[in-house]
Write an enzyme that holds these catalytic residues in place. Structure first.
Site, PDB file in Angstrom:
ATOM      1  N   ARG A  80       0.829  -1.194   0.000  1.00  0.00           N
ATOM      2  CA  ARG A  80       0.000   0.000   0.000  1.00  0.00           C
ATOM      3  C   ARG A  80       0.866   1.247   0.000  1.00  0.00           C
ATOM      4  O   ARG A  80       0.528   2.248  -0.582  1.00  0.00           O
ATOM      5  CB  ARG A  80      -0.896  -0.025   1.240  1.00  0.00           C
ATOM      6  CG  ARG A  80      -1.603   1.249   1.543  1.00  0.00           C
ATOM      7  CD  ARG A  80      -3.005   0.996   1.976  1.00  0.00           C
ATOM      8  NE  ARG A  80      -3.668   0.039   1.135  1.00  0.00           N
ATOM      9  CZ  ARG A  80      -4.357  -1.017   1.553  1.00  0.00           C
ATOM     10  NH1 ARG A  80      -4.471  -1.256   2.834  1.00  0.00           N
ATOM     11  NH2 ARG A  80      -4.913  -1.829   0.692  1.00  0.00           N
ATOM     12  N   TYR A  81       1.970   1.157   0.726  1.00  0.00           N
ATOM     13  CA  TYR A  81       2.834   2.314   0.946  1.00  0.00           C
ATOM     14  C   TYR A  81       4.136   2.146   0.180  1.00  0.00           C
ATOM     15  O   TYR A  81       4.538   1.030  -0.134  1.00  0.00           O
ATOM     16  CB  TYR A  81       3.131   2.452   2.439  1.00  0.00           C
ATOM     17  CG  TYR A  81       1.911   2.611   3.307  1.00  0.00           C
ATOM     18  CD1 TYR A  81       1.159   3.785   3.252  1.00  0.00           C
ATOM     19  CD2 TYR A  81       1.505   1.615   4.180  1.00  0.00           C
ATOM     20  CE1 TYR A  81       0.048   3.944   4.058  1.00  0.00           C
ATOM     21  CE2 TYR A  81       0.397   1.770   4.989  1.00  0.00           C
ATOM     22  CZ  TYR A  81      -0.333   2.944   4.929  1.00  0.00           C
ATOM     23  OH  TYR A  81      -1.430   3.103   5.724  1.00  0.00           O
ATOM     24  N   ARG A  87       6.901   0.087   2.544  1.00  0.00           N
ATOM     25  CA  ARG A  87       6.610  -1.064   3.412  1.00  0.00           C
ATOM     26  C   ARG A  87       5.531  -1.972   2.833  1.00  0.00           C
ATOM     27  O   ARG A  87       4.750  -1.560   1.985  1.00  0.00           O
ATOM     28  CB  ARG A  87       6.260  -0.627   4.834  1.00  0.00           C
ATOM     29  CG  ARG A  87       5.282   0.502   4.959  1.00  0.00           C
ATOM     30  CD  ARG A  87       5.656   1.313   6.229  1.00  0.00           C
ATOM     31  NE  ARG A  87       4.560   2.174   6.652  1.00  0.00           N
ATOM     32  CZ  ARG A  87       4.279   3.321   6.071  1.00  0.00           C
ATOM     33  NH1 ARG A  87       4.968   3.715   5.026  1.00  0.00           N
ATOM     34  NH2 ARG A  87       3.287   4.065   6.502  1.00  0.00           N
ATOM     35  N   CYS A 101      -5.701 -17.908  13.410  1.00  0.00           N
ATOM     36  CA  CYS A 101      -5.546 -17.031  14.567  1.00  0.00           C
ATOM     37  C   CYS A 101      -5.856 -17.828  15.822  1.00  0.00           C
ATOM     38  O   CYS A 101      -6.614 -18.791  15.767  1.00  0.00           O
ATOM     39  CB  CYS A 101      -6.527 -15.857  14.496  1.00  0.00           C
ATOM     40  SG  CYS A 101      -6.262 -14.790  13.097  1.00  0.00           S
ATOM     41  N   CYS A 103     -11.864 -12.683  15.822  1.00  0.00           N
ATOM     42  CA  CYS A 103     -12.525 -11.493  16.349  1.00  0.00           C
ATOM     43  C   CYS A 103     -13.733 -11.128  15.489  1.00  0.00           C
ATOM     44  O   CYS A 103     -13.666 -11.207  14.256  1.00  0.00           O
ATOM     45  CB  CYS A 103     -11.538 -10.328  16.383  1.00  0.00           C
ATOM     46  SG  CYS A 103      -9.998 -10.752  17.238  1.00  0.00           S
ATOM     47  N   CYS A 119     -13.021  -8.470  12.730  1.00  0.00           N
ATOM     48  CA  CYS A 119     -11.798  -8.575  11.938  1.00  0.00           C
ATOM     49  C   CYS A 119     -12.007  -8.013  10.536  1.00  0.00           C
ATOM     50  O   CYS A 119     -12.967  -8.341   9.854  1.00  0.00           O
ATOM     51  CB  CYS A 119     -11.352 -10.028  11.843  1.00  0.00           C
ATOM     52  SG  CYS A 119      -9.822 -10.205  10.889  1.00  0.00           S
ATOM     53  N   ARG A 148     -10.041  -8.605   8.147  1.00  0.00           N
ATOM     54  CA  ARG A 148      -9.468  -9.537   7.184  1.00  0.00           C
ATOM     55  C   ARG A 148     -10.261 -10.838   7.129  1.00  0.00           C
ATOM     56  O   ARG A 148      -9.699 -11.905   6.893  1.00  0.00           O
ATOM     57  CB  ARG A 148      -7.997  -9.776   7.547  1.00  0.00           C
ATOM     58  CG  ARG A 148      -7.124  -9.995   6.329  1.00  0.00           C
ATOM     59  CD  ARG A 148      -5.660  -9.848   6.673  1.00  0.00           C
ATOM     60  NE  ARG A 148      -5.242  -8.473   6.790  1.00  0.00           N
ATOM     61  CZ  ARG A 148      -4.340  -8.032   7.656  1.00  0.00           C
ATOM     62  NH1 ARG A 148      -3.759  -8.853   8.502  1.00  0.00           N
ATOM     63  NH2 ARG A 148      -4.022  -6.756   7.685  1.00  0.00           N
ATOM     64  N   ASP A 153     -13.037  -0.906  11.228  1.00  0.00           N
ATOM     65  CA  ASP A 153     -13.252  -0.888   9.782  1.00  0.00           C
ATOM     66  C   ASP A 153     -14.693  -1.260   9.438  1.00  0.00           C
ATOM     67  O   ASP A 153     -15.395  -1.888  10.228  1.00  0.00           O
ATOM     68  CB  ASP A 153     -12.297  -1.874   9.109  1.00  0.00           C
ATOM     69  CG  ASP A 153     -10.851  -1.420   9.209  1.00  0.00           C
ATOM     70  OD1 ASP A 153     -10.630  -0.193   9.275  1.00  0.00           O
ATOM     71  OD2 ASP A 153      -9.950  -2.277   9.235  1.00  0.00           O
ATOM     72  N   ASP A 156      -8.415   3.574   9.054  1.00  0.00           N
ATOM     73  CA  ASP A 156      -7.881   2.924   7.847  1.00  0.00           C
ATOM     74  C   ASP A 156      -9.000   3.063   6.824  1.00  0.00           C
ATOM     75  O   ASP A 156     -10.014   2.368   6.911  1.00  0.00           O
ATOM     76  CB  ASP A 156      -7.560   1.448   8.155  1.00  0.00           C
ATOM     77  CG  ASP A 156      -6.340   0.963   7.396  1.00  0.00           C
ATOM     78  OD1 ASP A 156      -6.021   1.558   6.357  1.00  0.00           O
ATOM     79  OD2 ASP A 156      -5.724  -0.028   7.834  1.00  0.00           O
ATOM     80  N   LYS A 172      -3.856   4.118   6.474  1.00  0.00           N
ATOM     81  CA  LYS A 172      -4.220   4.682   7.771  1.00  0.00           C
ATOM     82  C   LYS A 172      -4.096   6.196   7.711  1.00  0.00           C
ATOM     83  O   LYS A 172      -3.038   6.711   7.364  1.00  0.00           O
ATOM     84  CB  LYS A 172      -3.306   4.115   8.848  1.00  0.00           C
ATOM     85  CG  LYS A 172      -3.410   2.608   8.975  1.00  0.00           C
ATOM     86  CD  LYS A 172      -2.308   2.067   9.866  1.00  0.00           C
ATOM     87  CE  LYS A 172      -2.222   0.572   9.836  1.00  0.00           C
ATOM     88  NZ  LYS A 172      -1.697   0.021   8.564  1.00  0.00           N
TER      89      LYS A 172
HETATM   90  C1  LIG Z   1      -0.727  -0.892   8.540  1.00  0.00           C
HETATM   91  C2  LIG Z   1      -0.043  -1.278   7.325  1.00  0.00           C
HETATM   92  C3  LIG Z   1       1.334  -1.054   7.174  1.00  0.00           C
HETATM   93  C4  LIG Z   1       2.155  -0.381   8.245  1.00  0.00           C
HETATM   94  O1  LIG Z   1       1.736   0.966   8.402  1.00  0.00           O
HETATM   95  P1  LIG Z   1       2.319   1.874   9.582  1.00  0.00           P
HETATM   96  O2  LIG Z   1       1.507   3.118   9.522  1.00  0.00           O
HETATM   97  O3  LIG Z   1       3.745   2.086   9.305  1.00  0.00           O
HETATM   98  O4  LIG Z   1       2.102   1.118  10.852  1.00  0.00           O
HETATM   99  C5  LIG Z   1       1.927  -1.433   5.996  1.00  0.00           C
HETATM  100  N1  LIG Z   1       1.223  -1.994   4.990  1.00  0.00           N
HETATM  101  C6  LIG Z   1      -0.113  -2.196   5.100  1.00  0.00           C
HETATM  102  C7  LIG Z   1      -0.842  -2.791   3.948  1.00  0.00           C
HETATM  103  C8  LIG Z   1      -0.783  -1.857   6.268  1.00  0.00           C
HETATM  104  O5  LIG Z   1      -2.099  -2.096   6.380  1.00  0.00           O
HETATM  105  S1  SF4 Z   2      -8.331  -9.170  14.264  1.00  0.00           S
HETATM  106 FE1  SF4 Z   2      -8.491 -10.747  12.667  1.00  0.00          FE
HETATM  107  S2  SF4 Z   2      -6.376 -11.293  12.198  1.00  0.00           S
HETATM  108 FE2  SF4 Z   2      -6.359 -10.273  14.192  1.00  0.00          FE
HETATM  109  S3  SF4 Z   2      -6.552 -11.923  15.721  1.00  0.00           S
HETATM  110 FE3  SF4 Z   2      -8.597 -11.150  15.321  1.00  0.00          FE
HETATM  111  S4  SF4 Z   2      -9.379 -12.514  13.711  1.00  0.00           S
HETATM  112 FE4  SF4 Z   2      -7.162 -12.745  13.734  1.00  0.00          FE
END
Ligand SMILES: *Cc1c(COP(=O)(O)O)cnc(C)c1O
Ligand code: SF4
Length: 396
Positions: A92-93, A96, A105, A109, A112, A114, A282, A319, A326
């Site tokens: 995304r960035y 990173r 997991c 949650c 979540c 994801r 989210d 986010d 974020k």
């Molecule tokens: C959160 C996240 C990061 C790390 O972001 P920081 O703001 O540096 O904590 C990197 N890649 C993705 C896809 C993310 O969701």
């Molecule tokens: S938020 Fe999602 S990825 Fe994180 S521990 Fe909970 S279920 Fe797992």
């Protein structure tokens, strides 16, 4: 050790909690989200008053507490599936990337983000699969920061985690590695039950030798999650040379009161963990009842700031939907409070694009709620919000 549906049913399905369990199964059938809770987390629940229990609320949602999904809610709110450069690596960035190491997991949650990638029936991580991500990282020297998430690294065999992080450490450009886990609070005993602590200690010293900053990012949402066992696990990790940072999701009925959030921040710092982010929840399906409005989050941030050292206070972020990344909570370009609709920019991700976030409907006026549910009226409101940011009315 994670208890899934069948084991939880055996535990709760008869006896005094059977009505509550029926509600949990009905909610799971409705949302399609997996159920999984550790013995440790079950032990943190308030069994004399399960309904209001903040731990239960996060892990065992009830059918009666669900709210209809917001019309802008998405199965993959952050657009991560499409943001994968190879399967399992999200970019995304500029500098990173996020490595999805496993779908498993220790607990699942209810909020979540994801849920598109996580669950006991999905593919677990394998070295063969990680090779794809490692290859992409080796080929792209602009990525110097990798977050290993999932799922949850606590569910990887210690040998596999060691192998993966070692491979990351061997990449020439890598400067920062973070391991994301809820396991430290969901199953703290796992750290010393097997070789995990030794593995992490070895990785921490190798990272130090190479000048790489290795950190564990702990997802925790309520002060009760930082009991004696989790504090002990955190202390062992700090002793082993790891940096610990926290990530918290703002959740209605869990930590959305100033006192609860302040208590969480204080407990986090006391455990040797630096508060890093508080996320606005989210817009994921089945999680509407746990979301709070941006206005409420901004108010909480206001209440919190000043209570303790600035470096011990988390940054509040949203986010934003569709992969804007974020954004600092207050940095909206426009926030239409009547419709609970915010517009964000994310210049680093895409200077041209605008990103939306919407508050839960429950607090909006009845006619506005109806407006959201009609396609034409919500489209008109969204267009007007976007237009007002693109072409702000001239002053005077
Ligand atoms: C959160 C996240 C990061 C790390 O972001 P920081 O703001 O540096 O904590 C990197 N890649 C993705 C896809 C993310 O969701
Ligand atoms: S938020 Fe999602 S990825 Fe994180 S521990 Fe909970 S279920 Fe797992």
């Amino acid at each position: 050790m994670t208890l899934h549906t069948a084991q939880l049913r055996a535990r709760l399905g008869s006896g005094e909690h059977r009505e509550l369990w029926a509600e949990v199964e009905a909610a799971a059938a409705h949302t399609g989200r997996p159920l999984g809770v550790t013995e440790h987390m079950l032990g943190l629940m308030d069994w004399s008053s399960l309904e209001g229990c903040p731990i239960r609320r996060q892990l065992l949602p009830l059918h009666s507490e669900l709210e209809p999904d917001h019309p802008l809610c998405r199965h993959d709110p952050l657009g991560e599936a499409c943001g994968q450069v190879v399967p399992g690596l999200v970019r995304r960035y500029p500098d990173r990337a996020l490595l999805l190491s496993t779908s498993r997991c220790p607990v699942y949650c209810a909020f979540c983000t994801r849920s598109w990638a996580v669950g006991p029936r999905r593919e677990a991580g394998t070295r063969q699969r990680w090779e794809l991500a490692l290859g992409a990282l080796a080929a792209d020297r602009s990525i110097l920061d990798v977050t290993v998430s999932g799922g949850d690294v606590w569910r990887l065999a210690a040998g596999d985690l060691g192998w993966l992080v070692q491979r990351l450490l061997e990449l020439p450009g890598i400067e920062r590695i973070r391991l994301a886990t809820r396991g430290l609070v969901a199953d703290p005993a796992h750290l010393e039950r097997g070789p995990l602590l030794d593995t992490l200690a070895t990785l921490a010293s190798r990272a130090r030798e190479r000048g790489v900053r290795l950190a564990l990012h702990v997802h925790l949402n309520h002060p009760r999650e930082l009991g004696r066992e989790a504090q002990g696990a955190a202390a062992s990790l700090v002793h082993a040379g790891l940096t610990l940072r926290s990530q918290t999701v703002l959740l209605r009925g869990v930590n959305d009161e100033p006192q609860a959030l302040l208590a969480l921040v204080k407990a986090t710092v006391k455990a040797g963990i630096s508060p890093y982010y508080v996320y606005n929840a989210d817009m994921a399906p089945g999680a509407e009842h746990l979301r709070t409005s941006l206005a409420a989050a901004a108010e909480l941030e206001k209440q919190l700031r000043g209570h303790t050292a600035g470096f011990d206070l988390p940054t509040f972020v949203c986010d934003v939907q569709g992969g804007g990344g974020k954004r600092q909570l207050h940095s909206w370009e426009r926030y239409d409070r009547e419709w609970g609709l915010a517009v964000f920019r994310s210049p680093v991700v895409d200077p041209e694009r605008l990103f939306l976030h919407a508050d839960p409907l429950r607090d909006l006026a009845p006619d506005v709620q109806r407006g959201w549910l009609e396609y034409d009226s919500r489209l008109a409101r969204i267009e007007s919000a976007l237009r007002s940011v693109h072409c702000p009315p001239s002053a005077g």
